[in-house]
Write a protein that holds these residues in place. Structure first.
Motif, PDB file in Angstrom:
ATOM      1  N   LYS A 183       0.831  -1.207   0.000  1.00 28.84           N
ATOM      2  CA  LYS A 183       0.000   0.000   0.000  1.00 28.84           C
ATOM      3  C   LYS A 183       0.868   1.260   0.000  1.00 28.84           C
ATOM      4  O   LYS A 183       0.518   2.267  -0.634  1.00 28.84           O
ATOM      5  CB  LYS A 183      -0.938  -0.008   1.203  1.00 28.84           C
ATOM      6  N   ILE A 184       1.991   1.219   0.706  1.00 27.87           N
ATOM      7  CA  ILE A 184       2.922   2.351   0.685  1.00 27.87           C
ATOM      8  C   ILE A 184       3.473   2.537  -0.725  1.00 27.87           C
ATOM      9  O   ILE A 184       3.559   3.655  -1.242  1.00 27.87           O
ATOM     10  CB  ILE A 184       4.062   2.122   1.697  1.00 27.87           C
ATOM     11  N   GLU A 185       3.828   1.434  -1.343  1.00 26.68           N
ATOM     12  CA  GLU A 185       4.353   1.491  -2.711  1.00 26.68           C
ATOM     13  C   GLU A 185       3.347   2.128  -3.663  1.00 26.68           C
ATOM     14  O   GLU A 185       3.708   2.984  -4.487  1.00 26.68           O
ATOM     15  CB  GLU A 185       4.695   0.079  -3.168  1.00 26.68           C
ATOM     16  N   ALA A 186       2.088   1.738  -3.541  1.00 29.53           N
ATOM     17  CA  ALA A 186       1.059   2.290  -4.425  1.00 29.53           C
ATOM     18  C   ALA A 186       0.826   3.769  -4.144  1.00 29.53           C
ATOM     19  O   ALA A 186       0.682   4.574  -5.075  1.00 29.53           O
ATOM     20  CB  ALA A 186      -0.240   1.506  -4.257  1.00 29.53           C
ATOM     21  N   ALA A 187       0.807   4.148  -2.855  1.00 32.21           N
ATOM     22  CA  ALA A 187       0.545   5.548  -2.503  1.00 32.21           C
ATOM     23  C   ALA A 187       1.668   6.459  -2.972  1.00 32.21           C
ATOM     24  O   ALA A 187       1.426   7.530  -3.555  1.00 32.21           O
ATOM     25  CB  ALA A 187       0.349   5.667  -0.996  1.00 32.21           C
TER      26      ALA A 187
END
Length: 389
Positions: free
Chosen positions: A263-267
Motif C-alpha cells: 500500500k505504501i508502494e502504491a501511494a
C-alpha cells in the motif's frame, strides 16, 4: 522748585505708555531699537525680561515633545530585538505542519519538493550493495535482510570468489556456504534461499536473472522489495524500494499513513512519475541511514528540516545533532568496499574489508585514519557531503 517736580511726573507717565507700546508689537520695537541704538537695547532687554516667562512657558512643552519621541525611540529599539528573535527562531527550525485537509495536488508538490532537496543533498545516491552483475545483486539483496549492507559487502567477496555463477552456487555444499554467510546472521535460512534461487535460475531461466517482476518474485527469498532493487539497479527499470527506512520517512513526512509495504508502494508511486522511482528510493534510504534515524533523528543537522512535519522528534540542538550523523555525513566510511566514483568525489570513504578495524570519525579537515581511500576519495571543496557532515 515746583516746575521740575511737574516735569518729572509726566516723564514717569510717558515711560509706561512707551513700555506698553513696545511690549505690544515686539517686532516693531526690535526694528526701532536697531535704529535708535543704546536706549533701544535697554528697552529690548526689558521686554525680553518681561517676555521670558512666556517664552519659557512655551519652551517647556517643546522639550516635552522632544522627550516624547525619545520614549517612542525606546520601543523602536526593542522592536528590532523582537525582529531579531523572530529571525533567530528559524535557526531552531519551526516547520509548518501540513493541514489536515491537504489536497492531493498540494501533497504532490510538497513531496516532490522534498525529493528535489534530497537530490541536492545526495547527488551521489546509489545502491549500497557491491555487485558486478544481476546475479550478484539479487544474492546480495537476499543476504541483506536483518543485517547491514556493510556486513553483506564484507561477506560476498568470499562467496562470489568461490561460487561466481548460479550453477556453481546451486551445486555448492550447504555447510560450506553457511560458514561463509555466518557473519550476516540467520545464515542457515539465507543459505537455503541463495542456493534455492540459484537452482531456480539454473533450471528455469537458463542461468540468467529474469528482468520481469512476476518472474523475480518466484525465486526463493525474493519479494517485491528485492525485485525492485534488482529491476531498478541491474536493469534500469523503475521501481520503489519500500524498506524500513523508506517506510519510516514517508510516514514522518505524511506522504501516506499506510503501514503495509504494497500500500505504501502504491501511494508513493502515485506522487511521482515512474522515471523518478528508483532515485527517489535511493534519496530516501540514504537520508534515513545518515540523518533521519529510527530512534534518534538528527533534526538539528537535517538539511530538509524546514520541510519536515515531524521536526522535533529527534535532537534539535545543532551541535548534538551533528554527532549523530553517520557514514560520510559524520566523517565515517560508507557501506561499500567499491563505491561509485561520484561518492568518492563527494568525500565518501570506502568501507574496510571483513576483519579490518572500522576507522573512527576524523577531525574536521582530516581524513579517517586507516581508511583505504584512494587519492581520488578526498573531499571535493564545497561538496554537500562535507558541508553537511
Amino acid at each position: 522748585m515746583a516746575a521740575p517736580k511737574k516735569v518729572a511726573a509726566p516723564k514717569k507717565a510717558v515711560a509706561p505708555k512707551r513700555a506698553a507700546k513696545t511690549s505690544a508689537p515686539p517686532k516693531a520695537v526690535a526694528g526701532k531699537t536697531s535704529a535708535s541704538g543704546t536706549p533701544a537695547k535697554a528697552t529690548v532687554t526689558k521686554t525680553s525680561a518681561s517676555s521670558a516667562p512666556a517664552k519659557t512657558t512655551t519652551r517647556k512643552p517643546t522639550p516635552a515633545k522632544k522627550t516624547a519621541p525619545a520614549k517612542k525611540a525606546a520601543p523602536a529599539a526593542v522592536t528590532p530585538a523582537k525582529a531579531a528573535s523572530a529571525k533567530a527562531a528559524p535557526t531552531k527550525i519551526t516547520p509548518a505542519k501540513p493541514p489536515r485537509n491537504e489536497s492531493h495536488t498540494a501533497l504532490v508538490r510538497r513531496a516532490r519538493r522534498i525529493n528535489r532537496e534530497l537530490g541536492e543533498v545526495y547527488p551521489y545516491a546509489h545502491p549500497e550493495l557491491d555487485f558486478e552483475n544481476p546475479f550478484q545483486l539479487v544474492v546480495a539483496t537476499v543476504l541483506s535482510a536483518q543485517t547491514t549492507d556493510l556486513r553483506v559487502n564484507q561477506t560476498t567477496p568470499a562467496l562470489f570468489g568461490k561460487y561466481p555463477t548460479p550453477e556453481d552456487l546451486a551445486a555448492a555444499n550447504p555447510e560450506e556456504v553457511e560458514e561463509i554467510l555466518r557473519p550476516t546472521g540467520f545464515f542457515r535460512a539465507k543459505t537455503k534461499s541463495v542456493i534455492g534461487l540459484s537452482k531456480a535460475l539454473r533450471d528455469d531461466f537458463g542461468g540468467e536473472v529474469p528482468g520481469r517482476l512476476e518472474d523475480l518474485v518466484k525465486l526463493p527469498g525474493v519479494g517485491r522489495k528485492t525485485a525492485f532493487v534488482v529491476l531498478g539497479n541491474a536493469f534500469g527499470r523503475p521501481g520503489i524500494t519500500v524498506d524500513t527506512h523508506f517506510q519510516r520517512l514517508v510516514r514522518r513526512w505524511q506522504w501516506t499513513d499506510a503501514t503495509e509495504p504494497d500500500k505504501i508502494e502504491a501511494a508513493i508511486g502515485g506522487l511521482f512519475p515512474k522515471s523518478e522511482w528508483t532515485m527517489l528510493s535511493h534519496h530516501v534510504i540514504f537520508h534515513g541511514r545518515r540523518i533521519c534515524h529510527a530512534r534518534k533523528p538528527a533534526c538539528g543537522a537535517c538539511p530538509i528540516a524546514p520541510l519536515c512535519p515531524a521536526y522535533g522528534e529527534g535532537e534539535t540542538d545543532p551541535e548534538k545533532a551533528q554527532k549523530l550523523l553517520k557514514y560520510e555525513k559524520g566523517g565515517f566510511p560508507g557501506q561499500r568496499l567499491n563505491p561509485p566514483q561520484s561518492y568518492l568525489d563527494a568525500g565518501g570513504i570506502p568501507a574496510p574489508p571483513l576483519g579490518a578495524a572500522i576507522p573512527s570519525a576524523p577531525a574536521p579537515g582530516a581524513s579517517a585514519p586507516g581508511a583505504p581511500a584512494p587519492a581520488s576519495a578526498g573531499p571535493a571543496p564545497g561538496s554537500p557531503a562535507r558541508e553537511a557532515g
